[in-house]
Design a protein around this motif. Structure first.
Motif, PDB file in Angstrom:
ATOM      1  N   PHE A   1       0.823  -1.211   0.000  1.00  0.00           N
ATOM      2  CA  PHE A   1       0.000   0.000   0.000  1.00  0.00           C
ATOM      3  C   PHE A   1       0.857   1.261   0.000  1.00  0.00           C
ATOM      4  O   PHE A   1       0.706   2.129  -0.863  1.00  0.00           O
TER       5      PHE A   1
ATOM      6  N   SER B   1       3.058   1.484  -3.363  1.00  0.00           N
ATOM      7  CA  SER B   1       2.362   1.688  -4.636  1.00  0.00           C
ATOM      8  C   SER B   1       1.419   2.882  -4.624  1.00  0.00           C
ATOM      9  O   SER B   1       1.324   3.605  -5.612  1.00  0.00           O
ATOM     10  N   ILE B   2       0.734   3.130  -3.533  1.00  0.00           N
ATOM     11  CA  ILE B   2      -0.236   4.223  -3.480  1.00  0.00           C
ATOM     12  C   ILE B   2       0.409   5.548  -3.094  1.00  0.00           C
ATOM     13  O   ILE B   2       0.134   6.590  -3.693  1.00  0.00           O
TER      14      ILE B   2
END
Length: 57
Positions: free
Chosen positions: A22, A25-26
């Motif tokens: 998370f 990547s985010i």
């Protein structure tokens, strides 16, 4: 007392690999892996050290 800076803090999570996925990547954070399977997320000069543990509700 007034806090002027923060080097790092520790975040206890249920699953380190899902947390890394998370934040990497985010949010675009970098992953740092240390000896003894320790992991941190880096953003700028700051970092979040991750600790996998049991979360109580």
């Amino acid at each position: 007392m007034k806090i002027s800076s923060l080097d790092h803090f520790v975040l206890t999570v249920k699953n380190i690999e899902k947390t890394i996925k998370f934040y990497e990547s985010i949010l675009g954070m970098d992953v740092i892996r240390f000896a003894d399977n320790r992991v941190a997320l880096k953003f700028g000069a700051k970092k979040i050290n991750l600790h996998e543990g049991v979360l109580n509700n």
